[in-house]
Design an enzyme around this catalytic site. Sequence first.
Site, short mmCIF file in Angstrom:
data_model
loop_
_atom_site.label_atom_id
_atom_site.label_comp_id
_atom_site.label_asym_id
_atom_site.label_seq_id
_atom_site.Cartn_x
_atom_site.Cartn_y
_atom_site.Cartn_z
N ARG A 174 0.79 11.69 -2.94
CA ARG A 174 1.72 10.77 -2.95
C ARG A 174 3.03 11.52 -3.67
NH1 ARG A 174 -1.88 9.60 -1.23
NH2 ARG A 174 -3.39 7.71 -1.70
N SER B 52 -2.97 0.63 -6.32
CA SER B 52 -2.70 1.51 -7.81
C SER B 52 -0.87 1.53 -8.46
CB SER B 52 -2.79 2.75 -6.75
OG SER B 52 -4.09 2.91 -6.55
N GLU C 41 2.20 5.56 -9.88
CA GLU C 41 2.57 5.45 -7.95
C GLU C 41 3.81 4.69 -7.84
OE1 GLU C 41 -0.85 5.89 -6.11
OE2 GLU C 41 0.47 4.52 -4.79
C1 LIG Z 1 -2.47 -3.85 -2.52
C2 LIG Z 1 -2.10 -2.84 -2.39
C3 LIG Z 1 -2.20 -2.09 -2.28
C4 LIG Z 1 -2.11 -1.01 -1.87
N1 LIG Z 1 -2.37 0.39 -1.28
C5 LIG Z 1 -1.94 1.65 -1.04
C6 LIG Z 1 -2.67 2.81 -0.77
O1 LIG Z 1 -4.03 2.75 -0.48
N2 LIG Z 1 -2.09 4.14 -0.61
C7 LIG Z 1 -0.90 3.80 -0.40
O2 LIG Z 1 -0.53 5.43 -0.58
N3 LIG Z 1 -0.43 2.51 -0.73
C8 LIG Z 1 -0.93 2.15 -1.03
N4 LIG Z 1 -0.12 0.92 -1.64
C9 LIG Z 1 1.52 0.71 -2.23
C10 LIG Z 1 2.11 0.72 -1.13
O3 LIG Z 1 1.67 0.18 -0.17
C11 LIG Z 1 2.87 2.17 -0.84
O4 LIG Z 1 3.13 3.01 -0.59
C12 LIG Z 1 3.93 1.58 0.85
O5 LIG Z 1 4.03 2.43 2.01
C13 LIG Z 1 5.21 1.14 0.11
O6 LIG Z 1 6.09 0.03 1.84
P1 LIG Z 1 7.54 -0.16 1.60
O7 LIG Z 1 7.45 -0.62 2.84
O8 LIG Z 1 6.83 -1.83 0.97
O9 LIG Z 1 8.12 -0.28 0.16
P2 LIG Z 1 8.91 -0.32 -0.49
O10 LIG Z 1 8.21 -0.91 -1.92
O11 LIG Z 1 10.22 -1.56 -0.26
O12 LIG Z 1 9.31 0.56 -1.02
C14 LIG Z 1 9.05 1.88 -2.36
C15 LIG Z 1 9.96 3.05 -2.13
O13 LIG Z 1 10.27 3.46 -0.74
C16 LIG Z 1 11.82 3.55 -0.92
N5 LIG Z 1 12.22 3.52 -0.02
C17 LIG Z 1 11.43 1.82 1.26
N6 LIG Z 1 12.14 1.63 2.63
C18 LIG Z 1 13.36 2.91 2.96
C19 LIG Z 1 13.51 3.85 3.55
N7 LIG Z 1 13.92 3.59 4.99
N8 LIG Z 1 13.90 5.27 3.47
C20 LIG Z 1 13.79 5.73 2.73
N9 LIG Z 1 13.47 4.64 1.49
C21 LIG Z 1 12.79 3.34 1.55
C22 LIG Z 1 12.38 2.54 -1.66
O14 LIG Z 1 14.13 2.27 -2.51
C23 LIG Z 1 11.72 2.11 -3.18
O15 LIG Z 1 11.86 3.68 -3.81
C24 LIG Z 1 -0.55 -0.98 -1.50
C25 LIG Z 1 0.13 -1.20 -2.36
C26 LIG Z 1 -0.52 -2.79 -2.48
C27 LIG Z 1 0.77 -3.98 -3.06
#
Ligand SMILES: Cc1cc2nc3c(=O)[nH]c(=O)nc-3n(C[C@H](O)[C@H](O)[C@H](O)COP(=O)(O)OP(=O)(O)OC[C@H]3O[C@@H](n4cnc5c(N)ncnc54)[C@H](O)[C@@H]3O)c2cc1C
Length: 337
Positions: free
Chosen positions: A162, A237, A333
């Site tokens: 992570r 998580s 996380e």
């Molecule tokens: C129900 C649920 C289950 C999940 N299960 C998992 C799992 O099994 N495994 C796992 O690893 N994660 C899991 N996650 C966490 C999440 O889905 C991941 O971390 C995902 O990659 C986040 O993507 P996002 O586009 O929503 O990021 P965001 O929440 O929009 O951003 C996360 C971070 O990245 C930065 N960011 C966003 N986009 C960019 C970009 N293009 N360039 C630079 N920085 C950026 C943001 O500023 C922020 O700091 C889960 C979340 C939920 C709600």
Amino acid sequence: MEIINNFSLKNYNTFGIEAKAKQFVDVTSEEELKTILQQYAGEKKFILGGGSNMLLTQDVNALVIHVGLKGKKIIKEDDDFVWVEGMAGENWHEFVLWSIDQNFGGLENMSLIPGNVGTTPIQNIGAYGTEIKDTFVSCGAMAIANREIKTFSKDECKFGYRESVFKSEAKDQYVVTSVVFRLTKRNHKINTSYGAIENELASKNITNPTLKDVSNAVIAIRQSKLPDPKVLGNSGSFFKNPIIAKTDFDKVHALHPEVPHYVVSETQVKVPAGWLIEQAGFKGKRFGDAGIHKNQALVLVNYGHATGQEILNISKDIQVTIFKTFGIRIEAEVNII
Ligand SMILES: Cc1cc2nc3c(=O)[nH]c(=O)nc-3n(C[C@H](O)[C@H](O)[C@H](O)COP(=O)(O)OP(=O)(O)OC[C@H]3O[C@@H](n4cnc5c(N)ncnc54)[C@H](O)[C@@H]3O)c2cc1C
């Protein structure tokens, strides 16, 4: 491109927290991104993907740039592998399903993870024995300071559990615009060894699973274990599973012989944070509209109108109690904003 002032982010974070962005813009191309970064050079900016890995504890006093770059394509292939590129704003799960439909292997165990393609390298997402680093080739990222696109190789991304360079040295310096993965076209490495995948497949009498079978099994398991953010606000998580020194683990094990664990190396052991939280008595607890999920102690939830600060307070309470009880520090996380 429309810049909207005082924009509600409630529908842009899976916790469903009400918080306002000072300004908000949706960018749909690299050109638009470049223009906006130039126009707002010197001002505070915040990069937003699917909002599924963040806890908003206050209004965001910045220009929130919602990365909406779309597209996916095959950029290269040989007899065994295909190199596919996804633009940052593509929905991750749809990208995974598309790859499976083309019979491209490697992403199926990461089905149904929320969020966007461009965010996958930020924390090296992973699930069911697979991480993004296993198929990742490179990503394009625009430097916020000079708007130049740099290609980050896998090594340059410095992936860990992570973790990546985008959470350490390069934090807040780049906007990831696209990601390239190398996927298998044949001789797929089907990985069913992790979690309950084998049981799920057996319950369907599947002995020789396809990519689609593995994906369906992962989807079914995830839907049975994790709350759907559309129904109950959450960010998956909330904590990382702590990796502790073997010597520290031995002390915990002596007092709690039943502690589940995974040996990481000769000197390090990973302990499931969810187990620690459950043992500390937090599972299913509710404080106003904020709480800990009843089936999955690792997931903090918003029952409706919780503030980010209320959820943050619970997370701190959990961290302090785990440290007092087990002498183990657990780390968030989720990105705390
Ligand atoms: C129900 C649920 C289950 C999940 N299960 C998992 C799992 O099994 N495994 C796992 O690893 N994660 C899991 N996650 C966490 C999440 O889905 C991941 O971390 C995902 O990659 C986040 O993507 P996002 O586009 O929503 O990021 P965001 O929440 O929009 O951003 C996360 C971070 O990245 C930065 N960011 C966003 N986009 C960019 C970009 N293009 N360039 C630079 N920085 C950026 C943001 O500023 C922020 O700091 C889960 C979340 C939920 C709600």
